[in-house]
Design an enzyme around this catalytic site. Structure first.
Site, PDB file in Angstrom:
ATOM      1  N   LYS A  31      51.350  45.037  29.697  1.00  0.00           N
ATOM      2  CA  LYS A  31      51.972  44.473  30.900  1.00  0.00           C
ATOM      3  C   LYS A  31      52.704  43.185  30.518  1.00  0.00           C
ATOM      4  O   LYS A  31      52.105  42.237  30.018  1.00  0.00           O
ATOM      5  CB  LYS A  31      50.935  44.190  31.982  1.00  0.00           C
ATOM      6  CG  LYS A  31      51.582  43.658  33.259  1.00  0.00           C
ATOM      7  CD  LYS A  31      50.644  43.681  34.440  1.00  0.00           C
ATOM      8  CE  LYS A  31      51.360  43.250  35.706  1.00  0.00           C
ATOM      9  NZ  LYS A  31      50.462  43.238  36.866  1.00  0.00           N
TER      10      LYS A  31
ATOM     11  N   CYS B 116      49.699  36.849  32.224  1.00  0.00           N
ATOM     12  CA  CYS B 116      49.295  36.060  33.402  1.00  0.00           C
ATOM     13  C   CYS B 116      49.963  34.693  33.357  1.00  0.00           C
ATOM     14  O   CYS B 116      49.840  33.980  32.366  1.00  0.00           O
ATOM     15  CB  CYS B 116      47.781  35.881  33.452  1.00  0.00           C
ATOM     16  SG  CYS B 116      47.297  34.744  34.778  1.00  0.00           S
TER      17      CYS B 116
ATOM     18  N   GLY C 171      52.483  46.234  45.406  1.00  0.00           N
ATOM     19  CA  GLY C 171      51.457  45.209  45.510  1.00  0.00           C
ATOM     20  C   GLY C 171      51.623  44.316  46.714  1.00  0.00           C
ATOM     21  O   GLY C 171      51.005  44.527  47.756  1.00  0.00           O
TER      22      GLY C 171
ATOM     23  N   ASN D  33      55.041  41.330  35.447  1.00  0.00           N
ATOM     24  CA  ASN D  33      54.095  40.403  36.062  1.00  0.00           C
ATOM     25  C   ASN D  33      54.903  39.441  36.937  1.00  0.00           C
ATOM     26  O   ASN D  33      56.129  39.573  37.040  1.00  0.00           O
ATOM     27  CB  ASN D  33      53.322  39.655  34.968  1.00  0.00           C
ATOM     28  CG  ASN D  33      51.923  39.242  35.450  1.00  0.00           C
ATOM     29  OD1 ASN D  33      51.771  38.757  36.573  1.00  0.00           O
ATOM     30  ND2 ASN D  33      50.927  39.429  34.615  1.00  0.00           N
ATOM     31  N   THR D  34      54.244  38.489  37.565  1.00  0.00           N
ATOM     32  CA  THR D  34      54.944  37.613  38.511  1.00  0.00           C
ATOM     33  C   THR D  34      55.954  36.688  37.819  1.00  0.00           C
ATOM     34  O   THR D  34      55.849  36.421  36.629  1.00  0.00           O
ATOM     35  CB  THR D  34      53.935  36.787  39.317  1.00  0.00           C
ATOM     36  OG1 THR D  34      52.988  36.232  38.412  1.00  0.00           O
ATOM     37  CG2 THR D  34      53.225  37.633  40.346  1.00  0.00           C
TER      38      THR D  34
ATOM     39  N   VAL E 189      45.695  32.718  41.294  1.00  0.00           N
ATOM     40  CA  VAL E 189      44.300  33.144  41.403  1.00  0.00           C
ATOM     41  C   VAL E 189      43.506  32.605  40.203  1.00  0.00           C
ATOM     42  O   VAL E 189      42.353  32.216  40.328  1.00  0.00           O
ATOM     43  CB  VAL E 189      44.232  34.690  41.498  1.00  0.00           C
ATOM     44  CG1 VAL E 189      42.793  35.176  41.447  1.00  0.00           C
ATOM     45  CG2 VAL E 189      44.919  35.150  42.778  1.00  0.00           C
ATOM     46  N   GLY E 190      44.153  32.543  39.068  1.00  0.00           N
ATOM     47  CA  GLY E 190      43.492  31.986  37.881  1.00  0.00           C
ATOM     48  C   GLY E 190      42.467  32.938  37.282  1.00  0.00           C
ATOM     49  O   GLY E 190      41.404  32.509  36.833  1.00  0.00           O
TER      50      GLY E 190
HETATM   51  O1  RRO Z   1      44.828  35.825  38.297  1.00  0.00           O
HETATM   52  C1  RRO Z   1      45.992  35.409  38.359  1.00  0.00           C
HETATM   53  O2  RRO Z   1      46.271  34.248  38.673  1.00  0.00           O
HETATM   54  C2  RRO Z   1      47.141  36.268  38.026  1.00  0.00           C
HETATM   55  C3  RRO Z   1      47.157  37.185  36.991  1.00  0.00           C
HETATM   56 BR1  RRO Z   1      45.650  37.559  35.964  1.00  0.00          BR
HETATM   57  C4  RRO Z   1      48.343  37.869  36.666  1.00  0.00           C
HETATM   58  O3  RRO Z   1      48.445  38.681  35.731  1.00  0.00           O
HETATM   59  N1  RRO Z   1      49.445  37.590  37.417  1.00  0.00           N
HETATM   60  C5  RRO Z   1      49.420  36.714  38.444  1.00  0.00           C
HETATM   61  O4  RRO Z   1      50.458  36.497  39.099  1.00  0.00           O
HETATM   62  N2  RRO Z   1      48.258  36.070  38.742  1.00  0.00           N
END
Ligand code: RRO
Length: 307
Positions: A166, A129, A267, A193-194, A70-71
């Site tokens: 996080k 992120c 999620g 996080n991912t 998503v960025g």
């Molecule tokens: O916005 C993103 O691309 C994003 C965020 Br901020 C995050 O914390 N974790 C993610 O997988 N994507």
């Protein structure tokens, strides 16, 4: 009847299930999550300035989950907190976690100072992120020194509002990073996080599916990584943990709570199962607890550790 309500960092949650940051970005979706049974929503992480995000497509589903880049698409802290303040005024009973992302310690402090003006119930520092490395390098929170510095600086301005860190799973020792956050005053840890970054290639188009090519991986495929990370963090710290990453079934919930989570983020499962997943998980978890004579969900937290 099993007791599902939870006190986390002094805040009452009606059940253990929350919406993690970044799953939704529209107010109507946040409301739907609460109406569908989530105890709290985490707002999309806010940055100092507005960001349009990465090129489309930003989110892609695959067999074992989701990949996203998503960025950090968001309206920026000033517009973001006005939006949250108005939303909270219109929905005073909704529990909102404000999530913030920055690339410098000073920026994190500015974000927290601005967030404090709307008196949030909880603040999440997104130290992890995975999708902006090209612009900013690795997230600050992947290195224990920087993570500690951010938490320490933020805690000087956050007053009584609990501050959560996080963390990224893409590190050598997540327990060590959690420990440094705790030592510097963090009130809770959010993990994870991912995973990745990863990549999926469309074999017909002969190119990666995401506009930004690489992205963070979530969904059922990452659950064992989440369980291990929460387990390691629970061994390392005393502050409470919000576990998230690939949880979609009641059995996954029991597993992550046994690893050490007090609250559970749902999620990617909202993409595959719909928002009904919240009420479904509540019912199934409650049935499991009744059958096993577990009166309060907190009896299960960390039991896999035998310590
Ligand atoms: O916005 C993103 O691309 C994003 C965020 Br901020 C995050 O914390 N974790 C993610 O997988 N994507």
């Amino acid at each position: 009847m099993a007791k599902l309500n939870v006190n986390y960092c002094g805040v009452d949650f009606s059940n253990p299930f929350i919406l993690p940051s970044g799953i939704f970005s529209e107010k109507v979706q946040y409301s739907q999550a609460i109406k569908s049974g989530a105890a709290a929503i985490t707002w999309k992480s806010l940055t100092c300035l507005l960001r349009d995000g990465n090129p489309l497509p930003r989110v892609w589903k695959y067999d074992c989950g989701v990949i996203n880049s998503v960025g950090l698409r968001n309206p920026g802290i000033d517009a973001g907190i006005s939006e949250i303040a108005k939303y909270q005024k219109d929905n005073p009973t909704y529990l909102i976690i404000v999530s913030l992302f920055a690339t410098k310690v000073k920026e994190f402090v500015t974000l927290v100072e601005k967030a404090m003006t709307i008196n949030p119930k909880l603040i999440e520092l997104n130290l992890s992120c995975p999708n902006v490395d090209d612009e900013f390098g690795k997230p600050l929170g992947m290195e224990k020194g920087a993570a500690g510095e951010i938490v320490k600086a933020v805690k000087k301005v956050s007053g009584k509002i609990p501050v959560l860190a996080k963390l990224s799973p893409n590190v050598t020792n997540i327990g060590e990073i959690a420990k440094v956050c705790e030592e510097n005053g963090a009130d809770g840890i959010v993990a994870i996080n991912t995973v990745g970054p990863g990549m999926i290639i469309d074999i017909n188009k002969r190119k990666p599916v995401l506009g930004a090519l690489r992205g963070g991986v979530s969904g059922p495929g990452i659950l064992p990584v989440t369980v291990r990370c929460v387990y390691d963090i629970y061994e390392a710290v005393k502050i409470p943990i919000i576990g998230m990453g690939g949880i979609s079934k009641w059995q996954d919930t029991v597993e992550i709570v046994m690893a050490g989570a007090t609250l559970v983020g749902i999620g990617s499962a909202t993409y595959t199962k719909g928002l009904k997943v919240y009420d479904q998980l509540k019912k199934e978890l409650s049935d499991y607890m009744d059958k096993n004579n577990i009166k309060d969900i907190k009896e299960l937290v960390g039991v896999a550790h035998h310590k």
